[in-house]
Design a protein around this motif. Structure first.
Motif, PDB file in Angstrom:
ATOM      1  N   GLY A 136      16.391  -2.248  13.240  1.00 50.18           N
ATOM      2  CA  GLY A 136      17.333  -2.095  14.343  1.00 50.18           C
ATOM      3  C   GLY A 136      16.576  -1.410  15.466  1.00 50.18           C
ATOM      4  O   GLY A 136      15.579  -1.244  15.594  1.00 50.18           O
ATOM      5  N   PHE A 137      17.580  -1.208  16.705  1.00 46.73           N
ATOM      6  CA  PHE A 137      17.004  -0.969  17.755  1.00 46.73           C
ATOM      7  C   PHE A 137      16.434   0.445  17.914  1.00 46.73           C
ATOM      8  O   PHE A 137      15.273   0.893  18.422  1.00 46.73           O
ATOM      9  CB  PHE A 137      18.224  -1.122  18.960  1.00 46.73           C
ATOM     10  N   PHE A 138      17.157   1.341  17.383  1.00 48.23           N
ATOM     11  CA  PHE A 138      16.711   3.014  17.113  1.00 48.23           C
ATOM     12  C   PHE A 138      15.401   2.772  16.284  1.00 48.23           C
ATOM     13  O   PHE A 138      14.544   3.607  16.485  1.00 48.23           O
ATOM     14  CB  PHE A 138      17.884   3.563  17.011  1.00 48.23           C
ATOM     15  N   GLY A 139      15.612   2.128  15.273  1.00 50.96           N
ATOM     16  CA  GLY A 139      14.329   2.176  14.266  1.00 50.96           C
ATOM     17  C   GLY A 139      12.925   1.905  14.906  1.00 50.96           C
ATOM     18  O   GLY A 139      11.987   2.388  14.555  1.00 50.96           O
ATOM     19  N   ASP A 140      13.059   1.151  16.043  1.00 56.01           N
ATOM     20  CA  ASP A 140      11.845   0.943  16.780  1.00 56.01           C
ATOM     21  C   ASP A 140      11.237   1.906  17.221  1.00 56.01           C
ATOM     22  O   ASP A 140      10.183   1.976  17.503  1.00 56.01           O
ATOM     23  CB  ASP A 140      12.156  -0.092  17.805  1.00 56.01           C
ATOM     24  N   PHE A 141      12.153   2.854  17.647  1.00 51.79           N
ATOM     25  CA  PHE A 141      11.595   4.146  18.206  1.00 51.79           C
ATOM     26  C   PHE A 141      11.380   5.376  17.518  1.00 51.79           C
ATOM     27  O   PHE A 141      10.985   6.410  17.955  1.00 51.79           O
ATOM     28  CB  PHE A 141      12.826   4.634  19.671  1.00 51.79           C
ATOM     29  N   LEU A 142      11.510   5.116  16.092  1.00 51.69           N
ATOM     30  CA  LEU A 142      11.403   6.055  15.097  1.00 51.69           C
ATOM     31  C   LEU A 142       9.855   6.543  15.014  1.00 51.69           C
ATOM     32  O   LEU A 142       9.034   5.428  14.990  1.00 51.69           O
ATOM     33  CB  LEU A 142      11.807   5.815  14.001  1.00 51.69           C
ATOM     34  N   ASN A 143       9.682   7.581  14.571  1.00 48.47           N
ATOM     35  CA  ASN A 143       8.052   7.923  14.252  1.00 48.47           C
ATOM     36  C   ASN A 143       7.458   6.890  13.142  1.00 48.47           C
ATOM     37  O   ASN A 143       8.154   6.985  12.163  1.00 48.47           O
ATOM     38  CB  ASN A 143       7.752   9.265  14.003  1.00 48.47           C
ATOM     39  N   PRO A 144       6.400   6.147  13.487  1.00 49.41           N
ATOM     40  CA  PRO A 144       6.204   5.152  12.525  1.00 49.41           C
ATOM     41  C   PRO A 144       5.719   5.848  11.076  1.00 49.41           C
ATOM     42  O   PRO A 144       5.747   5.289  10.017  1.00 49.41           O
ATOM     43  CB  PRO A 144       5.023   4.411  12.917  1.00 49.41           C
ATOM     44  N   VAL A 145       4.904   6.952  11.175  1.00 51.83           N
ATOM     45  CA  VAL A 145       4.742   7.783   9.948  1.00 51.83           C
ATOM     46  C   VAL A 145       6.061   7.879   9.249  1.00 51.83           C
ATOM     47  O   VAL A 145       5.867   7.858   7.967  1.00 51.83           O
ATOM     48  CB  VAL A 145       3.787   9.087  10.520  1.00 51.83           C
ATOM     49  N   LEU A 146       6.847   8.474   9.954  1.00 47.87           N
ATOM     50  CA  LEU A 146       8.351   8.841   9.284  1.00 47.87           C
ATOM     51  C   LEU A 146       8.749   7.572   8.348  1.00 47.87           C
ATOM     52  O   LEU A 146       9.127   7.756   7.311  1.00 47.87           O
ATOM     53  CB  LEU A 146       9.104   9.218  10.053  1.00 47.87           C
ATOM     54  N   VAL A 147       8.796   6.714   9.087  1.00 49.04           N
ATOM     55  CA  VAL A 147       9.262   5.137   8.438  1.00 49.04           C
ATOM     56  C   VAL A 147       8.748   4.936   7.278  1.00 49.04           C
ATOM     57  O   VAL A 147       8.856   4.535   6.119  1.00 49.04           O
ATOM     58  CB  VAL A 147       9.183   4.257   9.302  1.00 49.04           C
ATOM     59  N   LYS A 148       7.216   5.017   7.681  1.00 51.37           N
ATOM     60  CA  LYS A 148       6.061   4.636   6.284  1.00 51.37           C
ATOM     61  C   LYS A 148       6.410   5.348   5.207  1.00 51.37           C
ATOM     62  O   LYS A 148       6.444   5.164   3.937  1.00 51.37           O
ATOM     63  CB  LYS A 148       4.844   4.805   6.764  1.00 51.37           C
ATOM     64  N   GLU A 149       6.436   6.889   5.243  1.00 51.72           N
ATOM     65  CA  GLU A 149       6.567   7.921   4.322  1.00 51.72           C
ATOM     66  C   GLU A 149       7.853   7.846   3.595  1.00 51.72           C
ATOM     67  O   GLU A 149       7.745   7.719   2.190  1.00 51.72           O
ATOM     68  CB  GLU A 149       6.376   9.258   5.002  1.00 51.72           C
ATOM     69  N   ILE A 150       8.957   7.417   4.281  1.00 50.67           N
ATOM     70  CA  ILE A 150      10.186   7.450   3.784  1.00 50.67           C
ATOM     71  C   ILE A 150      10.282   5.886   2.808  1.00 50.67           C
ATOM     72  O   ILE A 150      10.581   5.905   1.754  1.00 50.67           O
ATOM     73  CB  ILE A 150      11.344   7.175   4.589  1.00 50.67           C
TER      74      ILE A 150
ATOM     75  N   LYS B 283       5.057  13.218   9.092  1.00 51.89           N
ATOM     76  CA  LYS B 283       5.178  13.806   7.836  1.00 51.89           C
ATOM     77  C   LYS B 283       6.143  14.899   7.543  1.00 51.89           C
ATOM     78  O   LYS B 283       6.737  14.966   6.408  1.00 51.89           O
ATOM     79  CB  LYS B 283       3.649  14.136   7.257  1.00 51.89           C
ATOM     80  N   ILE B 284       6.197  15.884   8.671  1.00 51.97           N
ATOM     81  CA  ILE B 284       7.113  16.877   8.504  1.00 51.97           C
ATOM     82  C   ILE B 284       8.629  16.372   8.331  1.00 51.97           C
ATOM     83  O   ILE B 284       9.318  16.597   7.457  1.00 51.97           O
ATOM     84  CB  ILE B 284       6.978  18.060   9.542  1.00 51.97           C
ATOM     85  N   LEU B 285       8.854  15.383   9.297  1.00 51.59           N
ATOM     86  CA  LEU B 285      10.216  14.742   9.408  1.00 51.59           C
ATOM     87  C   LEU B 285      10.474  14.154   7.978  1.00 51.59           C
ATOM     88  O   LEU B 285      11.553  14.170   7.585  1.00 51.59           O
ATOM     89  CB  LEU B 285      10.328  14.029  10.457  1.00 51.59           C
ATOM     90  N   ALA B 286       9.379  13.366   7.473  1.00 56.78           N
ATOM     91  CA  ALA B 286       9.874  12.826   6.067  1.00 56.78           C
ATOM     92  C   ALA B 286       9.930  13.664   5.137  1.00 56.78           C
ATOM     93  O   ALA B 286      11.102  13.417   4.209  1.00 56.78           O
ATOM     94  CB  ALA B 286       8.510  12.059   5.775  1.00 56.78           C
TER      95      ALA B 286
END
Lengths: 311, 533
Positions: free
Chosen positions: B26-40, B132-135
């Protein structure tokens, strides 16, 4: 025009060991350069310095005119580094892996989707897109790593031993990919121990030994230079002893000897002079059946340039 | 890319030929921290999170079932017992599993050789650590969500105050975030697998202790909900949270600095944070010395300041042992205006600048605490009248002298060992690490060496550690205004402090000279050889 890569007098010491000693060379856009040297010669250290992962104690490296010391982040946007020990995340599919690195390079939305599709096309990873990375073969992981390296369209690719551990088919496929990258205008610095393969794909080679750059030049030139000292094998009809004496008298010929009916000698000049030698032998009544210089390859270049120094 | 993709795009931008489009976000997902997305994504597919979630929820369910079977009509407020059981498992999940996984996630970047690939991407060290902290925090929130039905049951069974429940859960979430940050910091400190295993064991022990403490505190608050309505709770809690937040940010900055390139500025952010912390500390002391009734007496004010000074000394050991010269990427950032360069000098990296920073902040704490004691109307605790603290002792007798003595020992334990060790060990990376360890251990040396000497020469007081090298003893003894063994203090300790200052002086001069040269443009960044590491 700015070189794609300019290494300017870099030196790196690890304690008492000079891993890299005042190394300088440059690469133009589209040039594929083989970086060869024995183990511990300083290849990986040089590549890591170029990739901003290590700092030189002295000297600097410029990628497309940007200094690795002054603007590491800018340089990182211009390079793609494929280390010898690349990593892969567990519990991640090929597509997720590429998606993560595309995001990490700041690609968003349609541009990200498009770029990932492009590199998947280029590296022919289509059938594996939904596969878990852990399940990939070494060759496929190597392709995936190359795909990841290409995501941000780098101008300079640094490939450290990319063919190590690959089977012959995977090596051929990788070679084709590298050639295609060179054709697309990317400069490639490629290290490998498999010199015969480098000769087929590289435009130039840089030879490093004991941290010092021993030679750098186009593959053809370096082979020609090595060929100037080529071993020539000659088989003659008739009296081989007489022919040997005649040959030994000729200019540029050294170490002529008779070996199982063949006359072998070193010829210390170029192709033109060798042709003149053959004509002169014929004129003097020698009847050559075979007259051939052994083919020079990168291994000869390597052996003639290096001395086997260990450090 | 210069390669021809030769692929027709589908509706979402992915080529139609592609067998699997990139995961949508999604649109907002593009602006999420990539490491957060990967870790999740990884934790979604991984076994650790799924197994720990299922196990803790099943255990909580089992505990609740057993307790439900034991409920009788006479059981008063069974909700509290339910809460105690559920909260213990929740703590186990968010205060042990989540930080531990964060520690492992950071460590696996070294083990799997993926860290360098992250570094070579567009990601900054801050993004990697924060991702990583956010994940970890998202995982903690998932645990909270999974435990919410149990907590709702506990509430419905009576005995659980909603405000107390909210405060406990809020503090638990904060603790989880904090522990995750600190765990990641520990994981960044070494790439050596053996050391990390040792660290992991120690961290595990500390986290188990934290679970026990949190569980006990939660139950205590639940059984005595009046504590939360006390205004003192709301005065103390923000201060405790501020201290913890300071520690969390320090851990975050340390992690980022460890991960950043050797030529980057790895010191200024920590220095600024310490300055902000010092200021906040003095503000908090001012609030405590003026707002509550009775006001905070002078002794705890000075006592807390002494603790802060020793904390500063610990940071000072690292700042005062940095390489002397500015890195090649830091040098160009020195202000070109001479005045601005001089004013910002202590916040730039380097040993000499570190000494100035350290002295400046010790002075700020001493002067700040003395001013607060003098001007905010706080009194000592020695005479307690019916209307509060009414003694009219001079400040020095209410801990002021102890504060000054503490400042002397802070300088003694920091500057002298660093100065002497640097003379003999040099300034290489390895030497600096040794100097740091020796400096941190130096108080033990100052205390134990005279004690051993006392044992050898048969001096009872020295053997019993009653000597001027024992800083804590000297500070404690001088708190009421009288100094133990003043002659030895004046003729031995003060000269030693002076020696420490003199040994630091050359690096201070070098820092001043370098800053002056850089601000006047006489030395270019490229010409400045880097020693930053």
């Amino acid at each position: 025009m700015t070189s794609a890569l300019e290494v300017r007098g870099i030196t790196k010491e690890f304690g008492a060991t000079k891993a890299v000693d005042n190394v300088s060379f440059s690469l133009d856009a589209g040039e594929i350069c083989g970086f060869i040297g024995p183990n511990g010669a300083g290849k990986t250290t040089t590549m890591r310095i170029v990739s901003t992962l290590e700092l030189p104690d002295r000297g600097d490296v410029f990628v497309d005119g940007v200094s690795v010391l002054g603007s590491a982040r800018e340089v990182r946007a211009k390079i793609g580094f494929m280390p010898d020990a690349y990593g892969a995340y567990s519990a991640t599919t090929v597509m997720e892996y590429l998606d993560f690195f595309a995001r990490a390079h700041g690609l968003r939305g349609r541009a990200r989707a498009h770029t990932i599709a492009s590199v998947i096309d280029f590296t022919a990873l289509h059938p594996l897109a939904t596969k878990n990375i852990d399940a990939l073969s070494k060759g496929m992981k190597q392709r995936l790593c190359l795909a990841k390296t290409l995501l941000h369209d780098p101008k300079l690719l640094i490939l450290d031993e990319p063919a190590a551990g690959l089977d012959p088919r995977a090596r051929v496929e990788l070679r084709e990919l590298v050639s295609a990258l060179g054709d697309s205008g990317k400069a490639v610095l490629l290290s490998s121990h498999i010199l015969t393969e480098l000769a087929e794909v590289c435009d130039s080679v840089a030879v490093i030994e004991a941290g010092k750059l021993q030679a750098k030049g186009r593959v053809d030139d370096m082979m020609r230079e090595t060929r100037a000292h080529a071993d020539v094998v000659c088989r003659v009809l008739g009296d081989a002893e007489a022919a040997l004496r005649t040959i030994a008298e000729m200019p540029h010929v050294t170490g002529a000897r008779l070996d199982q009916g063949n006359i072998t000698f070193s010829f210390t000049s170029g192709d033109q002079e060798r042709a003149q030698l053959l004509a002169e032998l014929v004129r003097r009544g020698v009847q050559p059946l075979d007259f051939a210089a052994r083919d020079t390859n990168l291994e000869d270049v390597f052996l003639s340039v290096t001395q086997g120094t260990l450090q | 890319m210069t390669m021809d993709p030769a692929a027709e795009l589908g509706a979402d931008g992915a080529p139609a030929s592609s067998p699997a489009a990139p995961p949508r976000s999604g649109f907002f997902g593009d602006f999420l921290n990539p490491v957060l997305v990967k870790e999740i994504r990884q934790s979604q597919r991984g076994k650790v999170f799924a197994i720990s979630l299922i196990v803790t929820v099943l255990l909580a369910l089992l505990a609740c079932t057993i307790m439900a079977l034991e409920i009788t009509d006479r059981t008063a407020q069974p909700g509290r017992d339910f809460f105690a059981a559920v909260y213990a498992f929740l703590c186990g999940a968010v205060l042990l599993v989540v930080p531990f996984q964060a520690f492992h996630a950071m460590g696996s970047e070294w083990d799997d050789h993926t860290f360098e690939m992250l570094v070579l991407s567009n990601l900054k060290p801050r993004q990697i650590v924060v991702g990583k902290i956010l994940a970890g925090f998202v995982q903690a929130l998932l645990f909270f969500a999974a435990f919410m039905p149990f907590l709702a049951v506990a509430f419905l069974l009576r005995g659980v105050d909603v405000l107390v429940l909210a405060v406990i859960l809020g503090l638990t979430a904060f603790a989880s975030l904090w522990l995750t940050t600190v765990s990641i910091m520990f994981s960044t400190l070494t790439r050596n697998r053996f050391l990390r295993v040792i660290m992991m064991v120690m961290l595990g022990g500390a986290l188990v202790g934290t679970i026990a403490a949190a569980s006990g505190l939660g139950n205590e608050l639940m059984r005595q909900p009046d504590q939360i309505t006390d205004w003192q709770f709301w005065l103390a809690m923000p201060q405790l949270l501020a201290v913890a937040t300071f520690g969390g940010f320090l851990a975050l900055f340390i992690s980022c600095n460890v991960l950043s390139h050797a030529e980057e500025n790895r010191s200024t952010n920590v220095r600024v944070l310490i300055s902000v912390g010092t200021l906040l500390f003095l503000i908090a002391m001012a609030v405590n010395a003026t707002v509550p009734t009775p006001r905070m007496p002078r002794e705890p004010l000075f006592g807390l300041t002494i603790f802060a000074m020793f904390g500063l000394a610990l940071a000072g050991v690292f700042l005062c042992t940095e390489p002397d010269r500015l890195g090649r990427r830091v040098a160009p950032t020195v202000p070109k205006s001479g005045v601005a360069a001089l004013l910002t000098l202590p916040w730039f990296p380097g040993r000499g600048r570190g000494v100035l920073f350290f002295l400046l902040h010790v002075a700020a704490l001493v002067v700040g605490a003395l001013c607060l004691a003098a001007f905010t109307g706080g009194r000592g605790m020695t005479i307690v009248g019916s209307s509060g603290y009414v003694d009219n002792d001079p400040i020095m007798n209410d801990g002021g002298l102890g504060l000054l003595v503490a400042a002397v020992y802070v300088l003694l334990y920091t500057l002298l060992p660093i100065g002497i060790c640097s003379l003999f060990l040099g300034t290489s990376d390895r030497s600096r690490k040794i100097v740091r360890v020796l400096a941190i251990l130096s108080p033990a040396f100052f205390i134990l060496a005279p004690a051993v000497l006392g044992l050898l020469i048969g001096s009872g007081p020295m053997r019993d550690m009653w000597h001027v090298g024992n800083g804590p003893l000297m500070i404690g003894e001088s708190f009421d205004g009288s100094l133990y063994d003043p002659e030895a203090f004046v003729f031995l300790i003060l000269p030693l402090v002076l020696v420490g200052l003199l040994l630091a002086l050359p690096s201070v001069f070098r820092a001043l000279r370098e800053t002056s040269r850089l601000s006047s443009g006489k030395e270019t960044a490229a010409a400045a050889p880097s020693t930053e590491a």
